[in-house]
Design an enzyme around this catalytic site. Sequence first.
Site, PDB file in Angstrom:
ATOM      1  N   PHE A  48       0.905  -1.291   0.171  1.00  9.35           N
ATOM      2  CA  PHE A  48      -0.108  -0.023   0.243  1.00  9.35           C
ATOM      3  C   PHE A  48       0.663   1.302  -0.118  1.00  9.35           C
ATOM      4  O   PHE A  48       1.585   1.266   0.922  1.00  9.35           O
ATOM      5  CB  PHE A  48      -0.924  -0.077   1.235  1.00  9.35           C
ATOM      6  CG  PHE A  48      -1.979   1.051   1.336  1.00  9.35           C
ATOM      7  CD1 PHE A  48      -3.078   1.092   0.417  1.00  9.35           C
ATOM      8  CD2 PHE A  48      -1.734   2.061   2.414  1.00  9.35           C
ATOM      9  CE1 PHE A  48      -3.890   2.131   0.720  1.00  9.35           C
ATOM     10  CE2 PHE A  48      -2.788   2.628   2.521  1.00  9.35           C
ATOM     11  CZ  PHE A  48      -3.959   3.004   1.563  1.00  9.35           C
ATOM     12  N   ASN A  70      -4.140   1.622  10.457  1.00  5.95           N
ATOM     13  CA  ASN A  70      -4.853   1.981   9.494  1.00  5.95           C
ATOM     14  C   ASN A  70      -5.300   0.719   8.460  1.00  5.95           C
ATOM     15  O   ASN A  70      -4.336   0.088   7.670  1.00  5.95           O
ATOM     16  CB  ASN A  70      -3.944   2.859   8.470  1.00  5.95           C
ATOM     17  CG  ASN A  70      -4.513   3.304   7.260  1.00  5.95           C
ATOM     18  OD1 ASN A  70      -5.850   2.944   6.901  1.00  5.95           O
ATOM     19  ND2 ASN A  70      -3.628   3.665   6.327  1.00  5.95           N
ATOM     20  N   PRO A  71      -6.420   0.143   8.871  1.00  7.85           N
ATOM     21  CA  PRO A  71      -6.696  -0.979   8.256  1.00  7.85           C
ATOM     22  C   PRO A  71      -7.359  -0.870   6.960  1.00  7.85           C
ATOM     23  O   PRO A  71      -7.663   0.380   6.638  1.00  7.85           O
ATOM     24  CB  PRO A  71      -7.905  -1.443   9.108  1.00  7.85           C
ATOM     25  CG  PRO A  71      -8.572  -0.287   9.942  1.00  7.85           C
ATOM     26  CD  PRO A  71      -7.580   0.841   9.917  1.00  7.85           C
TER      27      PRO A  71
END
Length: 295
Positions: free
Chosen positions: A96, A197-198
């Site tokens: 990410f 921060n899922p």
Amino acid sequence: MKTSPANIRELLGRAETKLVESGVPNARRNAEWMLCHTLGWSVLDLYMHATDAIDATHIETYWECVERRASREPLQYILGNTEFMSFPFEVQPGVFVPRPETEVLVEHAEARLRGIPLHRELSVLDLCCGSGIIGVSLARRVPNLRVTSVDISRDAVMLTRHNANINGVSTRVRVAKCDALTFMTPRAPCYTAILCNPPYIATGELAALPREVREHEPVAALDGGADGLDFYRRLIPTLAAKLQQGGFVMFEIGDTQGPAVGELLRSAGFGGVEVIQDLSGRDRVVTAREVPLNG
Ligand code: GLN
């Protein structure tokens, strides 16, 4: 390219045209940054040497970058690095890409940690750490902090270790390859703060994300289930047992998820629930603190 560009100005112009045709936002800047990356120059250098010729090898390397960007690969994957909290971080496909919004979480977490008496050993658990930005930048900002960063992805774990190294905090950042929920076993130690921060995008909304995100970033870091809340729902009930007395939790959220995540935290016995906005005024972070059972 049919004919070789005469100089840097012409090469940049051709790259910009190609990026505009492919719908890349901020095309000129993207063209410049990739050329700086290829040549190891600054943007100022590009303009000082605008009429210089450029050799074929550099043109070829640069054009590969331009084509990757035209296929809407994120710029950060092409450059291989980014800045977060003004610190350098490497990034790579499969992990990410750091977002500036996440700095809001780090700033608030830092302020809370600094409010805790100095004699206390401070420890932070960063779940779903990705490239390691939250834990590593906090370790840089708070000298007496120990961090445990966890991610299920092997690439993310290796990248976090690397980023802890290049930021000089590897002795205070421990990294574990583990599913966040498995990591929260009763035997895990307690932390001053648990940050996360899922993945929080609703499955049905993934298709509407920019091509950079939906075609190139790992879906496991984005997909939060039918309403985007799966991860919070599963994780929040496990948190209280892992917090030191007076500890706090902090989550990044999607801008409509504040009330629901706040409610999940209250139901799990947390107090002081607060929703915090990002710089564009959207709800971005939810925090809550541990409430002693007899307090
Ligand atoms: N903010 C991210 C995005 O816009 C999503 C982050 C996440 O799911 N953790 O793509």
